[in-house]
Structure formats: structure tokens, C-alpha cells
Design an enzyme around this catalytic site. Structure first.
Site: not given
Ligand SMILES: C[S@@+](CC[C@H](N)C(=O)[O-])C[C@H]1O[C@@H](n2cnc3c(N)ncnc32)[C@H](O)[C@@H]1O
Length: 279
Positions: A41, A148
Site C-alpha cells: 500500500r 470518520d
């Protein structure tokens, strides 16, 4: 001849620094077993940002005053997986227990918080449950805060537009009542109906940095995020959430999470459901 540039190599020291940074800023623990995933990633992020080495990347993440690169790093490390009506039993408890109790108490404002809402499926499902259960007058007194830490997830959540495959398994009746099917250029997409969207307000909030949201909630959903936290961070987050519950307010965590080993004053009411005792 096409030259393929080798992916930058990460040293143990750099990897440790990144794992620590992610933990300090988000609470997410990246276990050793996840090293390959973390590196893959990160390499993607480096390529996207045009960085030549992990050293260069780390320097920017740590010093960028806008915090943008750090947000990108946390986005890349977080799992955003979610779905409509995930762990459906919780929405039934909301309909069959929480709302009737609230109504019996006189039904003033009904405040809900989806505290790690990812791309919005959870708070919109809460909205659909309210829309199916409450009267028009009650709906007028209901609010859902959805938050979030990920700006990327919130960017998907706000418009309430999803590829058709994300909603394909929902019962027809739910689709008919709560979604608009895209036509023309929007074909293949479904949008959450305006009557549900208007109940939800999205805000960027990091659970580690929340001081006081400024109101007490009748219901908090904080599901499938504490699983990424160690006990110390879980304790911090649960204490913060507990402070934000109204007396007789409910906390819903995920069925794959537990509050074992976390100190709290909440009462267990059903699997993964807790209630703040009346004052
Ligand atoms: C797997 S999703 C869960 C979504 C939804 N609650 C559900 O159960 O389907 C986890 C979410 O937690 C968010 N997250 C991780 N650490 C966070 C933090 N410290 N503060 C706020 N959100 C966080 C991630 O960005 C991600 O969107």
C-alpha cells in the site's frame, strides 16, 4: 525498450517509523503479519505522489503543515470495508427496542452517531430504519451525525451514490423505498433517497482526537473499527463514547469486537449492544 523502475525498498527503521506514526495518529495497530500489505500500500502511495524513496516520503508526511500527506497515509492503512444493513440484527434492535423505549419516554430529539462511518452505508441504513419506523413528526426531531477520519471515505459517503452491485442484494422493497435508480449518464448507479440523505450530516473526526462533540446521543454505532485498536486505544475510545451517551443511550459495537478488558460502566443488553445506565 521499456525500462521498469524498481519499487523503492523500505528499511526496517522506516517501516517501524511508519507503523508508529499510524498508531500514534489513528490508533490502528499494524501487526507484523501485515507487513507485506503495508509495504504494498505504501509503494502505491509513493508512486502516486512521485516520491523516489521512503525516506523522502516520511519527511513529507512528518513535516507537511497541511496534514494532507498524513491523511493520505492513514487512508491507505485503514480498512474501509462496509455494507448496507451490515449485522442486520442491530437495526432490528433499534426498531424493536430502542425506538419504542425512546417513544415511551416522551420522544424528544433523537440523536444518533455513526462514529466510524466509512463510505456511508451504516448511517444511511440507520436513516432508512428511522424512515421506516418513525412518524413524520418524529423524523423531524431525529438527527444522525456520521463521522470518520478518512476524507476519501467521506468523499464517497456524502453524495450517497453507489454502484448498483453494492445494493443489488437488498430486498426489493428497500430499494424501491429508499433508492433512486440512475438513468442516462447515471446508469448503473443508485442514490440514497433525499428523505434519508437529509437526516445525515457527515463530519471528519478522528476518534482519538474527539474531545466533546457538544451533544449526548441516544444511539452510537462504533462498529468494526475497534478491532484495529489495541486495548489501550480501545479504552480511550470507549471512555470517550461512554461520555457521549445520554442516560439510557445505546452503544453498538460489532459482533466481531468485544469490550472484554475495557473498563466501562455500561450495561450489556444483547450481543455487541450496551446501554448507559439511567442517571
Ligand atoms: C471497516 S470500516 C467500518 C465501517 C462501518 N462502521 C461498518 O461497520 O461497516 C472502519 C472505518 O474506521 C475508520 N477509522 C479507523 N481509525 C479511525 C479513527 N482513529 N478515527 C475515526 N475513524 C477511524 C476507517 O477510516 C474506516 O472507514
Amino acid at each position: 525498450m521499456t525500462m521498469v523502475e524498481a519499487a523503492p525498498v523500505i528499511s526496517d527503521r522506516e517501516l517501524t517509523a511508519i507503523i508508529k506514526l499510524v498508531y500514534d495518529k489513528s490508533g490502528i495497530t499494524l501487526h507484523d503479519g501485515k507487513k507485506a500489505l503495508v509495504v504494498a500500500r505504501l509503494q502505491k502511495r509513493l508512486r502516486a505522489g512521485g516520491f523516489r524513496s521512503f525516506g523522502d516520503y516520511l519527511r513529507v508526511v512528518e513535516t507537511d503543515p497541511s496534514g494532507e500527506e498524513l491523511t493520505g497515509l492513514l487512508d491507505a492503512m485503514a480498512t474501509n470495508h462496509t455494507s448496507f444493513f451490515r449485522e442486520a440484527q442491530h437495526f432490528e434492535i433499534l426498531r424493536d427496542r430502542v425506538l419504542p423505549e425512546w417513544r415511551a419516554r416522551g420522544g424528544a430529539g433523537f440523536e444518533m452517531w455513526s462514529a466510524a462511518c466509512s463510505s456511508g452505508e451504516e448511517p444511511y441504513t440507520l436513516g432508512m430504519t428511522l424512515a421506516d419506523t418513525m412518524t413524520e413528526a418524529e423524523i423531524g426531531r431525529a438527527r444522525i451525525l456520521a463521522s470518520d477520519m478518512s476524507t476519501k471515505a467521506l468523499g464517497k459517503a456524502r453524495p450517497g451514490v453507489y454502484p448498483m452491485e453494492r445494493v443489488a442484494d437488498l430486498p426489493r422493497e428497500v430499494l424501491r423505498r429508499h433508492f433512486e435508480k440512475g438513468l442516462g449518464a447515471q446508469a448503473g448507479l443508485a442514490r440514497v433517497g433525499a428523505h434519508v440523505r437529509r437526516l445525515v450530516t457527515f463530519e471528519q473526526r478522528n476518534l482519538l482526537e474527539v474531545g466533546d462533540v457538544g451533544r449526548r446521543f441516544d444511539v452510537i454505532f462504533c462498529r468494526n473499527v475497534m478491532i484495529y485498536f489495541d486495548r489501550a486505544v480501545q479504552q480511550r475510545v470507549v471512555s470517550m463514547l461512554e461520555r457521549h451517551l445520554a442516560p439510557r443511550g445505546y452503544l453498538f459495537i460489532s459482533h466481531s469486537e468485544s469490550l472484554n478488558g475495557v473498563a466501562h460502566g455500561l450495561q450489556w443488553v444483547a450481543p455487541a449492544v450496551y446501554m448507559r445506565r439511567p442517571a
